[in-house]
Design an enzyme around this catalytic site. Sequence first.
Site, PDB file in Angstrom:
ATOM      1  N   ARG A  79       0.853  -1.195   0.000  1.00 60.91           N
ATOM      2  CA  ARG A  79       0.000   0.000   0.000  1.00 60.91           C
ATOM      3  C   ARG A  79       0.885   1.240   0.000  1.00 60.91           C
ATOM      4  NH1 ARG A  79      -4.132  -0.100   4.781  1.00 60.91           N
ATOM      5  NH2 ARG A  79      -5.124  -1.748   3.566  1.00 60.91           N
ATOM      6  N   ARG A 148      -2.185   6.501   9.624  1.00 60.16           N
ATOM      7  CA  ARG A 148      -2.110   6.031   8.222  1.00 60.16           C
ATOM      8  C   ARG A 148      -2.186   7.206   7.239  1.00 60.16           C
ATOM      9  NH1 ARG A 148      -4.372   0.632   7.989  1.00 60.16           N
ATOM     10  NH2 ARG A 148      -3.623  -0.491   9.810  1.00 60.16           N
ATOM     11  N   LYS A 211      -4.417   0.797  14.655  1.00 57.72           N
ATOM     12  CA  LYS A 211      -4.331   1.740  13.543  1.00 57.72           C
ATOM     13  C   LYS A 211      -4.994   3.067  13.913  1.00 57.72           C
ATOM     14  CE  LYS A 211      -6.721  -1.086  10.789  1.00 57.72           C
ATOM     15  NZ  LYS A 211      -7.629  -1.679   9.789  1.00 57.72           N
ATOM     16  N   LYS A 213      -6.515   6.806  11.996  1.00 59.99           N
ATOM     17  CA  LYS A 213      -6.803   7.425  10.705  1.00 59.99           C
ATOM     18  C   LYS A 213      -7.268   8.871  10.855  1.00 59.99           C
ATOM     19  CE  LYS A 213      -8.025   2.996   8.700  1.00 59.99           C
ATOM     20  NZ  LYS A 213      -9.080   2.164   8.084  1.00 59.99           N
ATOM     21  N   CYS A 432     -15.127  -3.357  -1.328  1.00 64.07           N
ATOM     22  CA  CYS A 432     -13.750  -3.604  -0.877  1.00 64.07           C
ATOM     23  C   CYS A 432     -13.138  -4.726  -1.708  1.00 64.07           C
ATOM     24  CB  CYS A 432     -13.746  -3.983   0.588  1.00 64.07           C
ATOM     25  SG  CYS A 432     -14.392  -5.642   0.868  1.00 64.07           S
ATOM     26  N   CYS A 438      -7.857 -10.841   0.161  1.00 67.14           N
ATOM     27  CA  CYS A 438      -8.031 -10.485   1.566  1.00 67.14           C
ATOM     28  C   CYS A 438      -8.244 -11.731   2.427  1.00 67.14           C
ATOM     29  CB  CYS A 438      -9.209  -9.527   1.737  1.00 67.14           C
ATOM     30  SG  CYS A 438      -9.453  -9.146   3.476  1.00 67.14           S
ATOM     31  N   CYS A 477     -16.696  -8.638   4.591  1.00 70.87           N
ATOM     32  CA  CYS A 477     -16.760  -8.962   6.023  1.00 70.87           C
ATOM     33  C   CYS A 477     -17.121  -7.679   6.774  1.00 70.87           C
ATOM     34  CB  CYS A 477     -15.417  -9.543   6.499  1.00 70.87           C
ATOM     35  SG  CYS A 477     -14.206  -8.317   7.007  1.00 70.87           S
ATOM     36  N   CYS A 481     -14.261  -2.079   5.110  1.00 71.68           N
ATOM     37  CA  CYS A 481     -13.232  -1.306   4.396  1.00 71.68           C
ATOM     38  C   CYS A 481     -13.818  -0.399   3.317  1.00 71.68           C
ATOM     39  CB  CYS A 481     -12.200  -2.243   3.793  1.00 71.68           C
ATOM     40  SG  CYS A 481     -11.292  -3.153   5.053  1.00 71.68           S
TER      41      CYS A 481
HETATM   42 FE1  SRM Z   1      -9.339  -2.157   5.563  1.00 73.38          FE
HETATM   43  C1  SRM Z   1      -8.078  -4.803   7.189  1.00 73.38           C
HETATM   44  C2  SRM Z   1      -8.317  -3.422   2.643  1.00 73.38           C
HETATM   45  C3  SRM Z   1      -9.949   0.820   4.106  1.00 73.38           C
HETATM   46  C4  SRM Z   1     -11.264  -1.252   8.250  1.00 73.38           C
HETATM   47  N1  SRM Z   1      -8.291  -3.800   5.043  1.00 73.38           N
HETATM   48  C5  SRM Z   1      -7.821  -4.772   5.881  1.00 73.38           C
HETATM   49  C6  SRM Z   1      -6.930  -5.770   5.146  1.00 73.38           C
HETATM   50  C7  SRM Z   1      -5.519  -5.281   5.245  1.00 73.38           C
HETATM   51  C8  SRM Z   1      -7.091  -7.233   5.570  1.00 73.38           C
HETATM   52  C9  SRM Z   1      -6.170  -7.784   6.630  1.00 73.38           C
HETATM   53  O1  SRM Z   1      -6.041  -7.204   7.710  1.00 73.38           O
HETATM   54  O2  SRM Z   1      -5.605  -8.851   6.359  1.00 73.38           O
HETATM   55  C10 SRM Z   1      -7.499  -5.597   3.729  1.00 73.38           C
HETATM   56  C11 SRM Z   1      -6.551  -5.928   2.576  1.00 73.38           C
HETATM   57  C12 SRM Z   1      -7.314  -6.532   1.434  1.00 73.38           C
HETATM   58  C13 SRM Z   1      -6.528  -6.696   0.204  1.00 73.38           C
HETATM   59  O3  SRM Z   1      -6.406  -7.851  -0.262  1.00 73.38           O
HETATM   60  O4  SRM Z   1      -6.047  -5.721  -0.336  1.00 73.38           O
HETATM   61  C14 SRM Z   1      -8.046  -4.183   3.788  1.00 73.38           C
HETATM   62  N2  SRM Z   1      -9.048  -1.414   3.746  1.00 73.38           N
HETATM   63  C15 SRM Z   1      -8.713  -2.127   2.642  1.00 73.38           C
HETATM   64  C16 SRM Z   1      -8.872  -1.308   1.379  1.00 73.38           C
HETATM   65  C17 SRM Z   1      -7.841  -1.626   0.305  1.00 73.38           C
HETATM   66  C18 SRM Z   1     -10.304  -1.502   0.848  1.00 73.38           C
HETATM   67  C19 SRM Z   1     -10.541  -1.053  -0.573  1.00 73.38           C
HETATM   68  O5  SRM Z   1     -11.067  -1.890  -1.330  1.00 73.38           O
HETATM   69  O6  SRM Z   1     -10.265   0.083  -0.911  1.00 73.38           O
HETATM   70  C20 SRM Z   1      -8.773   0.104   1.990  1.00 73.38           C
HETATM   71  C21 SRM Z   1      -7.353   0.613   2.051  1.00 73.38           C
HETATM   72  C22 SRM Z   1      -7.298   1.986   2.617  1.00 73.38           C
HETATM   73  C23 SRM Z   1      -5.958   2.657   2.551  1.00 73.38           C
HETATM   74  O7  SRM Z   1      -5.527   3.039   1.470  1.00 73.38           O
HETATM   75  O8  SRM Z   1      -5.354   2.846   3.602  1.00 73.38           O
HETATM   76  C24 SRM Z   1      -9.287  -0.146   3.389  1.00 73.38           C
HETATM   77  N3  SRM Z   1     -10.321  -0.482   6.122  1.00 73.38           N
HETATM   78  C25 SRM Z   1     -10.567   0.592   5.327  1.00 73.38           C
HETATM   79  C26 SRM Z   1     -11.584   1.421   5.899  1.00 73.38           C
HETATM   80  C27 SRM Z   1     -12.176   2.680   5.297  1.00 73.38           C
HETATM   81  C28 SRM Z   1     -11.634   3.932   5.885  1.00 73.38           C
HETATM   82  O9  SRM Z   1     -10.638   3.919   6.595  1.00 73.38           O
HETATM   83  O10 SRM Z   1     -12.245   4.962   5.629  1.00 73.38           O
HETATM   84  C29 SRM Z   1     -11.972   0.817   7.086  1.00 73.38           C
HETATM   85  C30 SRM Z   1     -13.110   1.281   8.033  1.00 73.38           C
HETATM   86  C31 SRM Z   1     -12.721   2.403   8.917  1.00 73.38           C
HETATM   87  C32 SRM Z   1     -12.012   1.901  10.129  1.00 73.38           C
HETATM   88  O11 SRM Z   1     -10.796   1.794  10.111  1.00 73.38           O
HETATM   89  O12 SRM Z   1     -12.700   1.591  11.122  1.00 73.38           O
HETATM   90  C33 SRM Z   1     -11.163  -0.378   7.225  1.00 73.38           C
HETATM   91  N4  SRM Z   1      -9.577  -2.895   7.452  1.00 73.38           N
HETATM   92  C34 SRM Z   1     -10.464  -2.421   8.383  1.00 73.38           C
HETATM   93  C35 SRM Z   1     -10.473  -3.294   9.524  1.00 73.38           C
HETATM   94  C36 SRM Z   1     -11.323  -3.111  10.804  1.00 73.38           C
HETATM   95  C37 SRM Z   1     -10.578  -2.299  11.783  1.00 73.38           C
HETATM   96  C38 SRM Z   1     -11.256  -2.117  13.096  1.00 73.38           C
HETATM   97  O13 SRM Z   1     -10.586  -1.656  14.000  1.00 73.38           O
HETATM   98  O14 SRM Z   1     -12.422  -2.376  13.259  1.00 73.38           O
HETATM   99  C39 SRM Z   1      -9.549  -4.327   9.234  1.00 73.38           C
HETATM  100  C40 SRM Z   1      -9.171  -5.512  10.132  1.00 73.38           C
HETATM  101  C41 SRM Z   1      -8.237  -5.141  11.222  1.00 73.38           C
HETATM  102  O15 SRM Z   1      -7.653  -4.073  11.279  1.00 73.38           O
HETATM  103  O16 SRM Z   1      -8.071  -6.015  12.077  1.00 73.38           O
HETATM  104  C42 SRM Z   1      -9.019  -4.052   7.922  1.00 73.38           C
HETATM  105 FE1  SF4 Z   2     -11.177  -7.719   3.620  1.00 71.54          FE
HETATM  106 FE2  SF4 Z   2     -13.259  -7.364   5.171  1.00 71.54          FE
HETATM  107 FE3  SF4 Z   2     -11.758  -5.293   4.498  1.00 71.54          FE
HETATM  108 FE4  SF4 Z   2     -13.282  -6.399   2.686  1.00 71.54          FE
HETATM  109  S1  SF4 Z   2     -13.997  -5.396   4.538  1.00 71.54           S
HETATM  110  S2  SF4 Z   2     -11.114  -5.861   2.406  1.00 71.54           S
HETATM  111  S3  SF4 Z   2     -13.245  -8.516   3.264  1.00 71.54           S
HETATM  112  S4  SF4 Z   2     -11.100  -6.971   5.729  1.00 71.54           S
END
Ligand code: SRM
Ligand code: SF4
Length: 556
Positions: A79, A148, A211, A213, A432, A438, A477, A481
């Site tokens: 990323r 981030r 994390k 943000k 996502c 993922c 899930c 994201c």
């Molecule tokens: Fe996310 C984890 C993809 C934005 C909440 N996110 C992941 C992981 C890294 C999976 C993992 O932990 O193994 C995913 C990688 C998938 C892949 O194969 O690429 C992933 N997140 C993404 C992206 C690429 C989604 C997309 O299709 O665009 C976004 C990348 C953002 C960036 O450039 O930095 C992405 N993730 C978000 C957002 C949206 C936002 O921030 O506005 C959220 C919700 C807001 C938040 O943070 O609460 C988000 N991602 C999560 C979570 C839940 C975190 C939590 O504390 O509840 C996880 C899981 C974790 O951290 O344990 C996660």
């Molecule tokens: Fe993966 Fe769940 Fe984030 Fe989708 S929402 S990229 S399935 S961690």
Amino acid sequence: MNNEVLIEEKVSPEEHLKENSNYLRGRIAEGLTDGLTGSLPPDDVKILKFHGSYQQQDRDLEKERKKQKLEPLYQFMIRVRAAGGVVTPSQWLVLDELADKYGNGTLKLTTRQSFQFHGIMKRNLKASIRMINDGLLSTIAACGDVNRNVMCNPNPYQSAVHEEVYNYAVQLSEYFKPRSKAYYEIWLDQKKVDGNEDEEPIYKKRYLPRKFKIGLATPPNNDIDIFASDLGYIVIEENGRLSGFNVCVGGGMGATFGDEATYPRLADVIGFISPEDIVKVSEAVIAIQRDYGNRLNRKNARIKYTIDNRGLDWFIAELNDRLGYVLPKPKPFHFNTNGDSYGWLKGINGRWFYTLFVENGRVKDREKYELKKALRELAHIHNGDFRLTGNQNLIIGNVAEESKETITAVLGKYGLLNDDSNSGLRLSSMACVALSTCGLAFAEAERYLPHLIDKLDEIMQANRLEREEINIRMTGCPNGCARSRLGEIGLIGRTVGKYNLYLGASHNGDRLNTLYKEMLSEAGILEALEPIIRSFSLERKPGEHFGDYVHRKEIV
Ligand code: SRM
Ligand code: SF4
């Protein structure tokens, strides 16, 4: 045993790992040279996140590899960190080349204005990160328990203060980068200078509990979904000038099915600050989370839980205390939408901006739709910049009047100019990554939503709603994201082919949706939505959005 030792024991293993990682070095460098496996040791996989990379495997091949008694097909996601999602055409060309050279031939534009590469083999990881740095970009702290990528509104057309706000986003992004030299040693071969010891004045040795943000939004556009941020700044403009920011804290989307102690939460607006205080206030908020965030249970460690566990009043008092003054009351603001506006818009700087729809942010070449090739051609002739939106779309930015025609011609040649072929629903959709990369996905999202929209479009068309912008979001899930809990229609994967359906988020991102039905197959989703869409077309009030309608009718 004194108190300190007791407290010491009550942290998760990740805390010890961070503390003992020698400021994020771990044994990553050694693991990269181990040719016997395509993976890194589990502890280093965790530390690697701070460097902007995740170890993954191709889940489509999982069963077959197991059958053949082969180790999983390990690969890495990278990323990029680019505040506000702005890159130059030459940087675009580097990223485009990297996708082909080391990745799976695609670029993923993310929901936080960044780029992701998938499918990178361990042997190419260092060269890939190096290539990004040679292009004057970085991956540092794009993931991990730190601040981030900082988001900000990418569209300068409505606000004289846009550039100023972007500069603040860059400033915050730079200021909250880890200070450890580990990144530069591991990936860029910089030598450790004796006597020049690492220090993390803000994060300390254990970094943050989770994390973090930050986002900055310029009303009336909430296209970065400010209320999903741990820390958000809402731009307050007075007489065409930036007078300051409303501060909001405690947003987050993630939850775990069956664990009621986890939930999505929208940020609270707690006060107003002058622009010059933004770094100081951010540092104080981050320090509160560093000092009080849950270090035992990572599922309850985001700042939203710190605030709920201790109370918002406690949080504000603690912040005031650390700042040495009482935060003034927030100022009025209004958001219209959290979506993007497509097509050409003239910026107040006299230059042009073309917002291009990129379905679910995936830039790749398909038959009769050569998006990646088109953007490469554009990058060769474009003198402005490329700006990623928080909705996974792309702005071809800062186009001079005299270049507009040429850019339009290239877009036209590749069939990319916005026309009516994409429905309002599709243009308002977001999914996502989910499968196949993922590791947390229960169901498809990015690869499936376009097909579901084909079917929903038929219902929308039958009700003459084909231009209606209902914001629909799908995630594989409940981590959210693609901010699925902020979709007027939200779909969250439960298992392959089954989704929970949520309805009724606001059109501007200030209200979460509510669970409507569980475990629906595609037929179930269509069956559930058809009568609601039909009644919406017949009974909505003028200008009423779908999310508001389902609330007024008490459907949720
Ligand atoms: Fe996310 C984890 C993809 C934005 C909440 N996110 C992941 C992981 C890294 C999976 C993992 O932990 O193994 C995913 C990688 C998938 C892949 O194969 O690429 C992933 N997140 C993404 C992206 C690429 C989604 C997309 O299709 O665009 C976004 C990348 C953002 C960036 O450039 O930095 C992405 N993730 C978000 C957002 C949206 C936002 O921030 O506005 C959220 C919700 C807001 C938040 O943070 O609460 C988000 N991602 C999560 C979570 C839940 C975190 C939590 O504390 O509840 C996880 C899981 C974790 O951290 O344990 C996660
Ligand atoms: Fe993966 Fe769940 Fe984030 Fe989708 S929402 S990229 S399935 S961690």
